[in-house]
Write a protein that holds these residues in place. Sequence first.
Motif, PDB file in Angstrom:
ATOM      1  N   LYS A  25    -123.501 -60.931  31.710  1.00 59.19           N
ATOM      2  CA  LYS A  25    -124.218 -62.210  31.742  1.00 59.19           C
ATOM      3  C   LYS A  25    -125.612 -62.031  32.359  1.00 59.19           C
ATOM      4  N   ASP A  26    -125.689 -61.280  33.454  1.00 59.57           N
ATOM      5  CA  ASP A  26    -126.990 -61.014  34.090  1.00 59.57           C
ATOM      6  C   ASP A  26    -127.922 -60.255  33.154  1.00 59.57           C
ATOM      7  N   PHE A  27    -127.367 -59.317  32.392  1.00 57.96           N
ATOM      8  CA  PHE A  27    -128.178 -58.576  31.424  1.00 57.96           C
ATOM      9  C   PHE A  27    -128.801 -59.533  30.410  1.00 57.96           C
ATOM     10  N   LEU A  28    -127.996 -60.426  29.860  1.00 59.62           N
ATOM     11  CA  LEU A  28    -128.520 -61.356  28.849  1.00 59.62           C
ATOM     12  C   LEU A  28    -129.595 -62.261  29.445  1.00 59.62           C
ATOM     13  N   LYS A  29    -129.359 -62.721  30.657  1.00 59.24           N
ATOM     14  CA  LYS A  29    -130.368 -63.577  31.295  1.00 59.24           C
ATOM     15  C   LYS A  29    -131.649 -62.791  31.566  1.00 59.24           C
ATOM     16  N   SER A  30    -131.518 -61.528  31.936  1.00 61.89           N
ATOM     17  CA  SER A  30    -132.718 -60.715  32.189  1.00 61.89           C
ATOM     18  C   SER A  30    -133.488 -60.431  30.901  1.00 61.89           C
ATOM     19  N   GLU A  31    -132.797 -60.501  29.766  1.00 59.72           N
ATOM     20  CA  GLU A  31    -133.453 -60.291  28.469  1.00 59.72           C
ATOM     21  C   GLU A  31    -134.085 -61.576  27.934  1.00 59.72           C
ATOM     22  N   GLY A  32    -133.982 -62.662  28.689  1.00 59.97           N
ATOM     23  CA  GLY A  32    -134.672 -63.889  28.312  1.00 59.97           C
ATOM     24  C   GLY A  32    -133.802 -64.982  27.713  1.00 59.97           C
ATOM     25  N   PHE A  33    -132.493 -64.797  27.685  1.00 60.78           N
ATOM     26  CA  PHE A  33    -131.619 -65.839  27.154  1.00 60.78           C
ATOM     27  C   PHE A  33    -131.488 -66.966  28.170  1.00 60.78           C
ATOM     28  N   THR A  34    -131.653 -68.193  27.707  1.00 55.36           N
ATOM     29  CA  THR A  34    -131.534 -69.343  28.603  1.00 55.36           C
ATOM     30  C   THR A  34    -130.461 -70.321  28.146  1.00 55.36           C
ATOM     31  N   ASN A  35    -130.138 -70.330  26.869  1.00 51.99           N
ATOM     32  CA  ASN A  35    -129.154 -71.257  26.320  1.00 51.99           C
ATOM     33  C   ASN A  35    -127.743 -70.768  26.673  1.00 51.99           C
ATOM     34  N   GLN A  36    -127.026 -71.538  27.497  1.00 46.35           N
ATOM     35  CA  GLN A  36    -125.703 -71.121  27.972  1.00 46.35           C
ATOM     36  C   GLN A  36    -124.706 -70.978  26.823  1.00 46.35           C
ATOM     37  N   GLN A  37    -124.796 -71.816  25.828  1.00 47.48           N
ATOM     38  CA  GLN A  37    -123.888 -71.727  24.688  1.00 47.48           C
ATOM     39  C   GLN A  37    -124.102 -70.410  23.919  1.00 47.48           C
ATOM     40  N   ARG A  38    -125.325 -70.004  23.769  1.00 46.76           N
ATOM     41  CA  ARG A  38    -125.635 -68.736  23.096  1.00 46.76           C
ATOM     42  C   ARG A  38    -125.150 -67.555  23.938  1.00 46.76           C
ATOM     43  N   ILE A  39    -125.341 -67.613  25.241  1.00 48.81           N
ATOM     44  CA  ILE A  39    -124.858 -66.555  26.138  1.00 48.81           C
ATOM     45  C   ILE A  39    -123.341 -66.433  26.041  1.00 48.81           C
ATOM     46  N   ASP A  40    -122.639 -67.568  26.058  1.00 46.62           N
ATOM     47  CA  ASP A  40    -121.173 -67.544  25.954  1.00 46.62           C
ATOM     48  C   ASP A  40    -120.717 -66.937  24.633  1.00 46.62           C
ATOM     49  N   CYS A  41    -121.408 -67.276  23.564  1.00 44.84           N
ATOM     50  CA  CYS A  41    -121.063 -66.730  22.241  1.00 44.84           C
ATOM     51  C   CYS A  41    -121.243 -65.217  22.224  1.00 44.84           C
ATOM     52  N   ILE A  42    -122.346 -64.732  22.748  1.00 44.94           N
ATOM     53  CA  ILE A  42    -122.611 -63.292  22.764  1.00 44.94           C
ATOM     54  C   ILE A  42    -121.617 -62.576  23.667  1.00 44.94           C
ATOM     55  N   LEU A  43    -121.288 -63.166  24.812  1.00 44.96           N
ATOM     56  CA  LEU A  43    -120.299 -62.552  25.707  1.00 44.96           C
ATOM     57  C   LEU A  43    -118.936 -62.463  25.034  1.00 44.96           C
ATOM     58  N   HIS A  44    -118.596 -63.484  24.266  1.00 44.16           N
ATOM     59  CA  HIS A  44    -117.320 -63.467  23.543  1.00 44.16           C
ATOM     60  C   HIS A  44    -117.315 -62.349  22.494  1.00 44.16           C
ATOM     61  N   LEU A  45    -118.413 -62.200  21.777  1.00 38.19           N
ATOM     62  CA  LEU A  45    -118.514 -61.135  20.786  1.00 38.19           C
ATOM     63  C   LEU A  45    -118.516 -59.747  21.435  1.00 38.19           C
ATOM     64  N   ALA A  46    -119.061 -59.646  22.632  1.00 35.58           N
ATOM     65  CA  ALA A  46    -119.136 -58.356  23.326  1.00 35.58           C
ATOM     66  C   ALA A  46    -117.751 -57.787  23.614  1.00 35.58           C
ATOM     67  N   VAL A  47    -116.758 -58.652  23.752  1.00 41.67           N
ATOM     68  CA  VAL A  47    -115.399 -58.186  24.037  1.00 41.67           C
ATOM     69  C   VAL A  47    -114.891 -57.278  22.919  1.00 41.67           C
ATOM     70  N   SER A  48    -115.316 -57.516  21.698  1.00 41.78           N
ATOM     71  CA  SER A  48    -114.842 -56.690  20.580  1.00 41.78           C
ATOM     72  C   SER A  48    -115.365 -55.256  20.648  1.00 41.78           C
ATOM     73  N   THR A  73    -108.273 -65.931  25.141  1.00 38.49           N
ATOM     74  CA  THR A  73    -108.692 -65.429  23.832  1.00 38.49           C
ATOM     75  C   THR A  73    -109.363 -64.064  23.980  1.00 38.49           C
ATOM     76  N   ALA A  74    -110.277 -63.951  24.930  1.00 39.89           N
ATOM     77  CA  ALA A  74    -110.962 -62.679  25.160  1.00 39.89           C
ATOM     78  C   ALA A  74    -109.979 -61.610  25.633  1.00 39.89           C
ATOM     79  N   LYS A  75    -109.046 -62.011  26.477  1.00 47.44           N
ATOM     80  CA  LYS A  75    -108.047 -61.055  26.976  1.00 47.44           C
ATOM     81  C   LYS A  75    -107.172 -60.544  25.837  1.00 47.44           C
ATOM     82  N   THR A  76    -106.806 -61.427  24.926  1.00 46.92           N
ATOM     83  CA  THR A  76    -105.986 -61.020  23.787  1.00 46.92           C
ATOM     84  C   THR A  76    -106.764 -60.084  22.869  1.00 46.92           C
ATOM     85  N   MET A  77    -108.020 -60.421  22.582  1.00 46.89           N
ATOM     86  CA  MET A  77    -108.856 -59.554  21.742  1.00 46.89           C
ATOM     87  C   MET A  77    -108.967 -58.158  22.356  1.00 46.89           C
TER      88      MET A  77
END
Length: 91
Positions: A25-48, A73-77
Amino acid sequence: MKTPEHDHMYWAEQAAQYNTQAERKDFLKSEGFTNQQRIDCILHLAVSYLPARMFNLPNKLIAAAWHDLPNDTAKTMFAVGIKSYKRKYNT
């Protein structure tokens, strides 16, 4: 930000290089992401991407990574991915 913000798979792959959810999460914020919904989506995809680099680690570290994930959901993936990689490469 090097790559467009809407390239979620790219950012998920980059975020998956970090060991904890907070670091990702800190990495994404340091890269300029501000939209929490977008951060959550990317974090969910990162689990794969996590099982591919973690399946050879000791079970204790895999369990710690699993407990760090934010929801069932993330734990199951993650668990399905780990089992799949172990079955594929440890036979």
